[in-house]
Design a protein around this motif. Structure first.
Motif, PDB file in Angstrom:
ATOM      1  N   GLY A   1      65.258  44.838  38.850  1.00  0.00           N
ATOM      2  CA  GLY A   1      66.090  43.732  39.307  1.00  0.00           C
ATOM      3  C   GLY A   1      65.939  42.519  38.405  1.00  0.00           C
ATOM      4  N   LYS A   2      65.533  41.402  38.967  1.00  0.00           N
ATOM      5  CA  LYS A   2      65.365  40.171  38.188  1.00  0.00           C
ATOM      6  C   LYS A   2      63.957  40.021  37.628  1.00  0.00           C
ATOM      7  CE  LYS A   2      68.926  37.660  40.743  1.00  0.00           C
ATOM      8  NZ  LYS A   2      69.239  36.469  41.573  1.00  0.00           N
ATOM      9  N   SER A   3      63.131  41.037  37.835  1.00  0.00           N
ATOM     10  CA  SER A   3      61.742  41.003  37.377  1.00  0.00           C
ATOM     11  C   SER A   3      61.555  41.897  36.146  1.00  0.00           C
ATOM     12  CB  SER A   3      60.805  41.473  38.499  1.00  0.00           C
ATOM     13  OG  SER A   3      59.489  41.647  38.027  1.00  0.00           O
ATOM     14  N   VAL A   4      60.850  41.376  35.142  1.00  0.00           N
ATOM     15  CA  VAL A   4      60.511  42.147  33.934  1.00  0.00           C
ATOM     16  C   VAL A   4      59.014  42.045  33.687  1.00  0.00           C
ATOM     17  CG1 VAL A   4      60.788  42.329  31.430  1.00  0.00           C
ATOM     18  CG2 VAL A   4      62.769  41.827  32.855  1.00  0.00           C
ATOM     19  N   ARG A   5      58.405  43.178  33.356  1.00  0.00           N
ATOM     20  CA  ARG A   5      56.982  43.193  32.979  1.00  0.00           C
ATOM     21  C   ARG A   5      56.835  43.865  31.625  1.00  0.00           C
ATOM     22  NH1 ARG A   5      52.801  45.555  37.027  1.00  0.00           N
ATOM     23  NH2 ARG A   5      54.063  47.431  36.727  1.00  0.00           N
ATOM     24  N   LEU A   6      55.977  43.301  30.795  1.00  0.00           N
ATOM     25  CA  LEU A   6      55.612  43.899  29.508  1.00  0.00           C
ATOM     26  C   LEU A   6      54.150  44.318  29.599  1.00  0.00           C
ATOM     27  CD1 LEU A   6      57.170  41.255  27.054  1.00  0.00           C
ATOM     28  CD2 LEU A   6      58.304  43.130  28.274  1.00  0.00           C
ATOM     29  N   LEU A   7      53.895  45.608  29.511  1.00  0.00           N
ATOM     30  CA  LEU A   7      52.554  46.143  29.714  1.00  0.00           C
ATOM     31  C   LEU A   7      52.059  46.858  28.463  1.00  0.00           C
ATOM     32  CD1 LEU A   7      53.102  47.589  33.296  1.00  0.00           C
ATOM     33  CD2 LEU A   7      52.037  45.415  32.679  1.00  0.00           C
ATOM     34  N   THR A   8      50.780  46.631  28.123  1.00  0.00           N
ATOM     35  CA  THR A   8      50.187  47.244  26.941  1.00  0.00           C
ATOM     36  C   THR A   8      49.521  48.572  27.309  1.00  0.00           C
ATOM     37  OG1 THR A   8      47.967  46.303  27.195  1.00  0.00           O
ATOM     38  CG2 THR A   8      49.636  44.907  26.145  1.00  0.00           C
ATOM     39  N   ARG A   9      49.066  49.277  26.283  1.00  0.00           N
ATOM     40  CA  ARG A   9      48.361  50.548  26.492  1.00  0.00           C
ATOM     41  C   ARG A   9      47.122  50.372  27.344  1.00  0.00           C
ATOM     42  NH1 ARG A   9      46.706  53.867  21.354  1.00  0.00           N
ATOM     43  NH2 ARG A   9      45.157  54.504  22.885  1.00  0.00           N
ATOM     44  N   ASN A  10      46.468  49.228  27.220  1.00  0.00           N
ATOM     45  CA  ASN A  10      45.243  48.975  27.976  1.00  0.00           C
ATOM     46  C   ASN A  10      45.503  48.345  29.342  1.00  0.00           C
ATOM     47  OD1 ASN A  10      43.565  49.966  25.915  1.00  0.00           O
ATOM     48  ND2 ASN A  10      43.660  48.012  24.832  1.00  0.00           N
ATOM     49  N   GLY A  11      46.780  48.269  29.725  1.00  0.00           N
ATOM     50  CA  GLY A  11      47.113  47.749  31.037  1.00  0.00           C
ATOM     51  C   GLY A  11      47.244  46.240  31.127  1.00  0.00           C
ATOM     52  N   HIS A  12      47.220  45.553  29.987  1.00  0.00           N
ATOM     53  CA  HIS A  12      47.374  44.095  30.008  1.00  0.00           C
ATOM     54  C   HIS A  12      48.837  43.722  30.231  1.00  0.00           C
ATOM     55  CE1 HIS A  12      43.262  43.686  28.746  1.00  0.00           C
ATOM     56  NE2 HIS A  12      43.482  44.340  27.619  1.00  0.00           N
ATOM     57  N   ASN A  13      49.036  42.669  30.985  1.00  0.00           N
ATOM     58  CA  ASN A  13      50.372  42.158  31.242  1.00  0.00           C
ATOM     59  C   ASN A  13      50.685  41.062  30.226  1.00  0.00           C
ATOM     60  OD1 ASN A  13      52.697  40.855  32.231  1.00  0.00           O
ATOM     61  ND2 ASN A  13      52.203  41.389  34.344  1.00  0.00           N
TER      62      ASN A  13
END
Length: 200
Positions: A39-51
Motif C-alpha cells: 500500500g502506502k508503506s515501503v521497506r528497504l531490507l538488507t541481507r542482514n535484516g537491517h531496515n
C-alpha cells in the motif's frame, strides 16, 4: 503480504556456466536490498535484516510512484558513476544516499501473489512489466541467455566490472545458498581486495 521472504544467495565459482539453461547478469558492486511495498508503506531490507528505508529516499519514491500497490523486488542498491558503472566507494561513503538507485533483478511478489514458485524467466517478465518505462530510482537488470556467459564475463573484466551472476532460467526462487545461482568475480576488481581484507 507474505512476511517470510529470504534472499536467494549465489554460490561462488571459478567458471561461468555456458549451457542453454542459464541466463547471465552483470554483477553490480553495491548492497543487496529487498524492496517491499504494501500500500502506502515501503521497506528497504538488507541481507542482514537491517531496515534501510530512511537511507535511500530515491528508491522509496520510485516504489511509491508505481501504480502497483503490492510487490517485493530483489536487487542491489548502487551509485552509478558518469560512465554507468557502479561506484562502491561512493555508496559506502554515505555521501551520496540521495543518488542511490535499485538495480532490480528479481521479483518475489506482485499484487498479493507469491511469484517465487514461478521459473525465473517468468519472474523476469513480471519484473519488466512492473518497471516498464524505467522509473527513476529503479532500473531492470539486463541479461543474456545461454552459451554467451563466458564471453560476457571476459567483456565484463575488460570493462573493469565486478563480474557476473549466472542463474538457471527455469528454476523457482530458492531461499538461502543455491547452486542454481552462480557468481564469478573478476579477480582484479577492488571488491576482491575487500573480501580478502575481511578474512584477515
Amino acid at each position: 503480504m507474505p512476511n517470510a521472504f529470504e534472499f536467494c544467495l549465489p554460490t561462488t565459482a571459478k567458471a561461468v556456466p555456458d549451457g542453454a539453461d542459464w541466463l547471465h547478469e552483470i554483477k553490480y558492486d553495491g548492497y543487496r536490498l529487498r524492496v517491499e511495498r504494501n500500500g502506502k508503506s515501503v521497506r528497504l531490507l538488507t541481507r542482514n535484516g537491517h531496515n534501510w528505508t530512511d537511507r535511500y529516499p530515491w528508491i522509496v519514491q520510485a516504489a511509491l510512484k508505481n501504480r502497483e500497490q503490492h510487490f517485493v523486488i530483489d536487487g542491489e542498491a548502487v551509485v552509478l558513476g558518469v560512465d554507468g558503472v557502479s561506484d562502491f566507494n561512493a555508496l559506502h561513503s554515505r555521501k551520496h544516499d540521495e543518488e542511490v538507485q535499485l538495480y532490480a533483478f528479481d521479483i518475489l511478489m506482485l499484487g498479493g501473489e507469491d511469484l517465487r514458485p514461478l521459473p525465473l524467466w517468468m519472474r523476469k517478465t513480471n519484473l519488466a512489466r512492473l518497471l516498464r518505462g524505467r522509473p527513476e530510482g529503479m532500473f531492470v537488470a539486463p541479461f543474456e541467455l545461454g552459451e554467451i556467459g563466458p564471453d560476457l564475463f571476459r567483456a565484463a573484466c575488460r570493462m573493469g566490472l565486478e563480474g557476473i551472476v549466472s542463474k538457471r532460467h527455469d528454476r523457482r526462487y530458492i531461499a538461502g545458498r543455491t547452486q542454481e545461482w552462480i557468481k564469478v568475480k573478476n579477480r582484479t576488481h577492488p571488491a576482491m581486495s575487500r573480501v580478502e581484507e575481511s578474512f584477515r
